[in-house]
Design an enzyme around this catalytic site. Structure first.
Site, mmCIF file in Angstrom:
data_model
loop_
_atom_site.group_PDB
_atom_site.id
_atom_site.type_symbol
_atom_site.label_atom_id
_atom_site.label_comp_id
_atom_site.label_asym_id
_atom_site.label_seq_id
_atom_site.Cartn_x
_atom_site.Cartn_y
_atom_site.Cartn_z
ATOM 1 N N ARG A 1 -0.189 -16.080 -2.091
ATOM 2 C CA ARG A 1 0.597 -16.383 -0.893
ATOM 3 C C ARG A 1 0.186 -15.438 0.227
ATOM 4 N NH1 ARG A 1 6.506 -16.277 -3.598
ATOM 5 N NH2 ARG A 1 5.560 -14.425 -4.524
ATOM 6 N N ASP B 1 0.065 -13.808 4.029
ATOM 7 C CA ASP B 1 1.059 -13.510 5.052
ATOM 8 C C ASP B 1 0.723 -14.189 6.369
ATOM 9 O OD1 ASP B 1 2.469 -11.856 3.338
ATOM 10 O OD2 ASP B 1 1.406 -10.041 3.978
ATOM 11 N N ARG C 1 -4.178 -4.556 3.470
ATOM 12 C CA ARG C 1 -4.061 -4.047 4.842
ATOM 13 C C ARG C 1 -3.704 -2.567 4.865
ATOM 14 N NH1 ARG C 1 0.086 -8.149 7.317
ATOM 15 N NH2 ARG C 1 -0.030 -6.697 9.094
#
Length: 268
Positions: free
Chosen positions: A49, A51, A196
């Site tokens: 999934r 973002d 990230r």
């Protein structure tokens, strides 16, 4: 009948992968397009999934349908109902036991970072940007610290729903080509914002603000507050999903593969 699809998409302008009441997600958009071809409501399950703002050069999904259509209908037909930012790359019929998420043995992410003094225009949204000159060698030395099985709590978002912060990072390779720096990561699974947050830390090292051994302390601390801020979603791509050969997907689930669906006789 169960089908698997390979997708690519630009996450800019979407609220991430997962379906939401307000819509505007990749999942909602894909399910609508599939329903137009199937003539029935379709629900898809994804390998990962992503973002809001995160891209995919190879997302893998599966879904069940009663509709019998040629594989090309699930590729070119579905693409007719998708916006330009989303495309189905291939379709394959799979065993009913196949599950896009739970059968995956590893996920791959790629971060594309533009390292120059001027912000991107042509590549806006497709690359992250750092104006400070970066030392790729120092970044790679720091990245090597993270290889292996660790508790990655220091790189985990507060809203992460993963049951365990322990993940196995198999690969973290960094290379430069001109002004572009490419970071390739492969792990059995990733925590929310893990990539990230790692990229943000490596940029601190590359810019000379931290030593290459700083990540040892960050990793050992298991404290998110000691790591760098979460870096931009621009430039982050889900680039592949690994499955065992038994599922018959071969190299299709790696982003370099660009095959369209074909029938059992190999005809497109």
């Amino acid at each position: 009948m169960r089908l698997a699809l390979g997708l690519e998409y630009l996450g800019r302008g979407f609220s991430g992968w997962q379906s939401q009441p307000a819509g505007c997600t990749i999942q909602d958009t894909l399910e609508f397009a599939l329903g137009q071809i199937a003539g029935e409501t379709i629900r898809v399950v994804a390998a990962g999934r992503t973002d809001a703002g995160v891209n995919a050069s190879m997302q893998v999904v599966h879904f069940d349908t009663q509709a019998e259509r040629p594989l090309t209908a699930w590729v070119r037909g579905v693409n007719r109902f998708l916006p330009e930012e989303i495309a189905v790359l291939w379709a394959r019929e799979v065993d009913d036991a196949f599950h896009a998420r739970f059968c995956a043995t590893a996920r791959r992410y790629r971060y594309m970072l533009l390292n120059r003094g001027v912000r991107p225009a042509l590549l806006r949204g497709g690359v992250g940007w750092c104006h400070n000159p970066l030392n790729v060698h120092g970044m790679q030395m720091a990245a090597n610290i993270l290889i292996g099985e660790h508790d990655f709590s220091a790189f985990r978002a507060a809203e992460c729903q993963a049951k365990s912060p322990i993940k196995h990072l198999y690969q973290l390779d960094i290379r430069r080509q001109g002004a572009l720096i490419q970071l390739d990561l492969r792990a059995n699974a990733f925590l929310h914002h893990m990539v990230r947050n790692i990229v943000g830390c490596l940029i601190q090292v590359g810019a000379g603000r931290r030593s290459s051994t700083w990540l040892e302390d960050v990793l050992a601390s298991r404290d998110r507050k000691l790591a760098a801020p979460t870096f931009s979603p621009d430039g982050l791509y889900l680039s592949g999903v690994d499955y065992e050969n038994v599922w018959g997907l071969g190299d299709l689930t790696i982003s370099d593969a660009r095959e369209v669906g074909c029938d059992d006789k190999g005809r497109v």
